[in-house]
Write an enzyme that holds these catalytic residues in place. Structure first.
Site, mmCIF file in Angstrom:
data_model
loop_
_atom_site.group_PDB
_atom_site.id
_atom_site.type_symbol
_atom_site.label_atom_id
_atom_site.label_comp_id
_atom_site.label_asym_id
_atom_site.label_seq_id
_atom_site.Cartn_x
_atom_site.Cartn_y
_atom_site.Cartn_z
ATOM 1 N N GLY A 53 20.384 45.921 53.783
ATOM 2 C CA GLY A 53 21.289 46.281 52.709
ATOM 3 C C GLY A 53 22.054 47.569 52.965
ATOM 4 O O GLY A 53 22.263 47.986 54.109
ATOM 5 N N LEU A 92 37.142 50.689 40.541
ATOM 6 C CA LEU A 92 38.169 50.253 39.604
ATOM 7 C C LEU A 92 37.546 49.559 38.397
ATOM 8 O O LEU A 92 37.943 49.808 37.245
ATOM 9 C CB LEU A 92 39.147 49.318 40.312
ATOM 10 N N HIS A 108 47.426 20.439 30.786
ATOM 11 C CA HIS A 108 48.373 21.296 30.076
ATOM 12 C C HIS A 108 47.881 21.529 28.644
ATOM 13 O O HIS A 108 47.428 20.598 27.990
ATOM 14 C CB HIS A 108 49.754 20.637 30.025
#
Length: 463
Positions: free
Chosen positions: A142, A184, A441
């Site tokens: 890791g 972020l 749609h």
């Protein structure tokens, strides 16, 4: 010292290591799993899952406060920071517990606790209590968050992606160093929860976006929620009362500074390799200390040693770590007969709002001169407008004959659209083949359909 012999020894019980053990065992090998703790996988303990819990709390606040355009009036929305963090830890601990439940099914005589190091290419020493002889090894150790040098003088006041979820409540202000996917995501989540956030990064893009149009769109949309400082390099950090004062240099050469209650270092996770004594294993290392390995077989040179997951830095995301663990474990069990499965298409997701994705071939300005690029904006997309989420952009890349090679996207529901694109790239579809699939749609998926239609119109592949 205890002596233990096995067919395959796996160092690390994270996502890649667990998968490697399962693959080796399935191939009939006697496989030993070594873990120095705390265990539970990076994803469940400090990565994918706790970050999504914080993101969902921020989304709930944002959605509750953003109902006005829909004609819905709500009362005051208050954030209980301590309650938010308690929920994050409670559910995080549930995810970690489920990992341990799976590990508990492995017989105790095939699990070893401690820090392993190589004595030679087929021998490991675990602390001072166990010597393991194995026919082959898998390194799945890791990664650990890095601490940028300017922050080291105030290291005791700096949060990392391993410690941020342990805070008792939300700070008043937070500086985040690193505008990659994790930085972020956490910056936006914290800002939505009422924290005054400043995000600093020397790069000029957010979320690792390489397509300049997608990067600019993402920065505009996500950066509107907090103080985004791209092109900013932190130079100094010093204690200031109970917080930290940072000074940074802008791309223009100007200097700026700010004082924050907390600082979060989200500037990368180097692999955990330093304690392994790879030199004793005879593995060739590059200048950064990373093993030379085959990215398809995951074998290190010609040694009976394989490396998987975050430890090799090839694709530090969970689905790739699982697959790499499976490949490495299987190849270790079959050594010296190894397999080299074809790679999956590159696939990266950033769970901001709007989400960001990159699939397949990465954008390259010079190479893109020969590409066909289909583009569509969410500003005019029917379902996005109905959701009051009509912002974002999709760019689909194709060869001149229409074969789809990749895409970059920012917008609503991107995690689902990106999966469709990943399948198309992996299957080698051209634009016409993609369009000969049902699109209901009104859905967000029609936005991706429109971008592929733009490719088809330029390659003669429209229906």
């Amino acid at each position: 010292m205890r002596e233990l012999a096995c067919d395959v020894a796996i160092i690390g019980a994270g996502t890649a290591g667990i998968a490697a053990h399962a693959a080796a065992a399935k191939a009939g090998a006697r496989a030993v799993l070594i873990e120095r703790g705390p265990g539970g996988t990076t994803c469940a303990r400090v990565g994918c899952m706790p970050s999504k819990l914080l993101i969902e709390a921020g989304r709930a606040v944002h959605d509750a406060r953003g109902t006005g355009p829909l004609g819905v009036t709500t009362g005051e929305v208050r954030v209980d920071g301590a309650a938010v963090m308690r929920r994050v830890r409670r559910l995080r601990d549930d995810f970690v517990a489920s990992v341990f439940e799976g590990l508990d099914r492995i017989p105790q005589d095939l699990r070893v606790a401690g820090t392993a190091r190589f004595a030679d290419s087929t021998t490991l020493l675990v602390d001072d209590h166990t010597r393991i002889s194995a026919g082959a090894m898998v390194i799945a150790t890791g990664s650990t968050p890095s601490l940028p040098p300017p922050l080291r003088p105030v290291a005791d006041r700096v949060l990392t992606t391993d410690t941020v979820f342990e805070i008792e409540t939300l700070p008043e202000s937070l500086a985040v160093l690193g505008a990659g996917p994790v930085g972020l995501e956490l910056a936006q989540a914290m800002a939505r929860l009422g924290v005054q956030v400043t995000l600093l990064d020397p790069a000029g893009a957010v979320g690792g976006a390489r397509d300049p149009k997608i990067a600019a769109c993402a920065a505009d949309l996500i950066g509107a929620e907090f103080d985004l400082r791209l092109g900013a390099t932190v130079e100094t950090a010093e204690a200031a009362d109970d917080g930290v004062r940072l000074t940074w240099r802008l791309a223009s050469g100007d200097q700026d500074s700010g004082t924050f209650d907390r600082v979060l270092a989200a500037a990368g996770r180097p692999p955990n390799l330093s304690d392994l004594d790879l030199g004793a294993a005879g593995i060739a290392l590059d200048e950064d200390g990373l093993p030379d390995f085959n990215p398809r077989t995951l074998q290190c040179g010609t040694a009976p040693i394989f490396i998987a997951g975050d430890a090799n830095q090839e694709h530090p995301v969970l689905h790739e770590a699982q697959r790499q663990g499976w490949i490495a474990g299987g190849n270790a069990a079959r050594f010296p007969q190894v397999e080299a499965p074809p790679p999956w298409p590159a696939f990266a997701l950033v769970f901001t709002d709007p989400q960001i994705a990159a699939i397949g071939r990465a954008f390259d300005a010079e190479a893109a001169r020969d590409w066909i690029i289909g583009e569509t904006a969410f500003a005019d997309q029917g379902r996005a407008r109905a959701m009051d989420r009509a912002a974002g952009l999709i760019r689909v890349y194709a060869e001149p004959e229409g074969r789809l090679t990749g895409a970059a996207m920012v917008g609503p529901g991107i995690e689902h659209l990106a999966h469709l694109m990943a399948i198309a790239v992996q299957e080698g579809w051209n634009a016409a083949t993609f369009l000969d699939r049902p699109f209901y749609h009104p859905t967000l998926e029609e936005g991706l359909q429109s971008a592929v239609k733009a490719v088809a119109e330029r390659t003669g592949g429209t229906r």
